[in-house]
Design an enzyme around this catalytic site. Structure first.
Site, PDB file in Angstrom:
ATOM      1  N   THR A  63     -21.995  -1.489 -18.556  1.00 39.44           N
ATOM      2  CA  THR A  63     -22.821  -1.220 -19.726  1.00 39.44           C
ATOM      3  C   THR A  63     -23.850  -2.335 -19.907  1.00 39.44           C
ATOM      4  OG1 THR A  63     -22.747  -0.535 -22.053  1.00 39.44           O
ATOM      5  CG2 THR A  63     -21.257  -2.314 -21.395  1.00 39.44           C
ATOM      6  N   TYR A  66     -26.285  -4.551 -17.712  1.00 44.25           N
ATOM      7  CA  TYR A  66     -26.115  -4.648 -16.260  1.00 44.25           C
ATOM      8  C   TYR A  66     -26.296  -3.327 -15.495  1.00 44.25           C
ATOM      9  CZ  TYR A  66     -23.985  -9.014 -17.818  1.00 44.25           C
ATOM     10  OH  TYR A  66     -23.759 -10.223 -18.428  1.00 44.25           O
ATOM     11  N   ASP A 103     -23.785   8.485 -18.100  1.00 42.77           N
ATOM     12  CA  ASP A 103     -24.583   8.519 -19.335  1.00 42.77           C
ATOM     13  C   ASP A 103     -25.517   9.725 -19.305  1.00 42.77           C
ATOM     14  OD1 ASP A 103     -23.543   6.250 -20.557  1.00 42.77           O
ATOM     15  OD2 ASP A 103     -25.028   4.919 -19.662  1.00 42.77           O
ATOM     16  N   ALA A 204     -33.035   1.611 -36.094  1.00 41.84           N
ATOM     17  CA  ALA A 204     -33.900   1.854 -34.938  1.00 41.84           C
ATOM     18  C   ALA A 204     -35.173   2.574 -35.353  1.00 41.84           C
ATOM     19  CB  ALA A 204     -33.155   2.659 -33.883  1.00 41.84           C
ATOM     20  N   GLN A 249     -19.474  10.913 -21.515  1.00 39.34           N
ATOM     21  CA  GLN A 249     -19.662  10.075 -20.327  1.00 39.34           C
ATOM     22  C   GLN A 249     -18.321   9.544 -19.844  1.00 39.34           C
ATOM     23  OE1 GLN A 249     -19.257   6.587 -19.867  1.00 39.34           O
ATOM     24  NE2 GLN A 249     -18.502   6.232 -21.949  1.00 39.34           N
TER      25      GLN A 249
END
Length: 275
Positions: A63, A66, A103, A204, A249
């Site tokens: 996650t 990376y 994902d 956001a 996922q």
């Protein structure tokens, strides 16, 4: 089967509970560990994967931050678009590292579950990193009409737009000055940044930007109800939460690790009920 998650600020992740429950469902003894670490470069990630292989781990999820590094170092990539550029699921017990991006597939599953056969329409997405790449290519699979992308880090933004255009996904970059106007013209809003996570609180999208769309998605799931999601609830928009993506996922990843199918409908309702 020994599995794990590599990332930063992951101590509140529910991945261990999810994967260990999946193991019980399939009668596979499963251990899932968290590796919360700050790695300096791709080689450090490769070294960690080799170390975990030597300790008997079958595979890991990867996650923030990376996922792009994982793409660069994994030899065999499966069920991914050529330009996707990020991996979150890696098998490490073979001769070569292999991986996929659940994902992307998980987002497509979650969208279809909550939005049925409705196309995404025009979408504004914030974030062009690893998860943003997965969601963008998932939107391409869902036949997005046009994807507008914003990211403060221009190299990531320009690279994602170029890769999507090569994959024939209609998209363009937008500036911070354009966000308010574009948000109001779109059918969907997507947060693919860490904003809203318990370590990086905030909204956001502002309350002024949320409203008039049909649906929203927030990749953050700790907490499940972010400020952005709370604004969307007030506007009665269809909400795809980060928890939905997390579930789907995770199911796809466990199937990849174990080679067995999971009855996902019963599992989703069971885990949702426990939250």
């Amino acid at each position: 089967m020994k599995l794990g998650l590599i990332g930063q600020h992951i101590q509140k992740s529910k991945s261990p509970q999810l994967h260990e429950l999946l193991g019980k469902k399939l009668a596979i003894e499963t251990r899932y560990d968290l590796f919360d670490c700050q790695l300096r470069d791709e080689q450090a990630l490769r070294d960690l994967l080799i170390e975990l292989k030597q300790k008997g781990y079958r595979g890991v999820n990867v996650t923030h931050p990376y996922k792009v590094w994982a793409w660069n170092i994994v030899h065999d990539k499966f069920h991914t678009s050529a330009g996707l550029g990020a991996l979150n699921t890696v098998l490490i017990d073979g001769e070569e590292l292999s991986g996929t991006n659940t994902d992307c597939s998980g987002f497509v599953r979650a969208y279809r579950k909550l939005c049925a056969d409705s196309a995404p329409g025009k979408v504004l997405m914030k974030g062009a990193g690893g998860v943003g790449r997965a969601i963008a290519f998932g939107l391409g699979e869902l036949n997005v009409e046009h994807l507008y992308i914003y990211d403060e880090y221009q190299p990531n933004l320009q690279a994602l737009v170029a890769d999507l255009q090569r994959a024939n996904v209609a998209c363009s970059a937008v500036s911070s000055e354009q966000l308010d106007q574009v948000a109001k013209e779109c059918d969907g809003l997507v947060n693919a940044t860490p904003v809203g996570h318990y370590t990086t609180p905030g909204a956001a999208f502002s309350a002024q930007q949320v409203g008039g769309q049909r649906w929203v998605f927030d990749a953050v799931y700790t907490p499940v109800v972010t400020e952005f999601i709370a604004f969307a609830k007030q506007q009665s928009l269809t909400i795809i939460s980060g928890f939905e993506l997390f579930i789907h996922q995770g199911i796809d990843a466990y199937e990849w690790f174990s080679g067995q199918s999971v009855e996902s409908v019963d599992l989703v309702s069971e885990i949702s009920a426990s939250e």
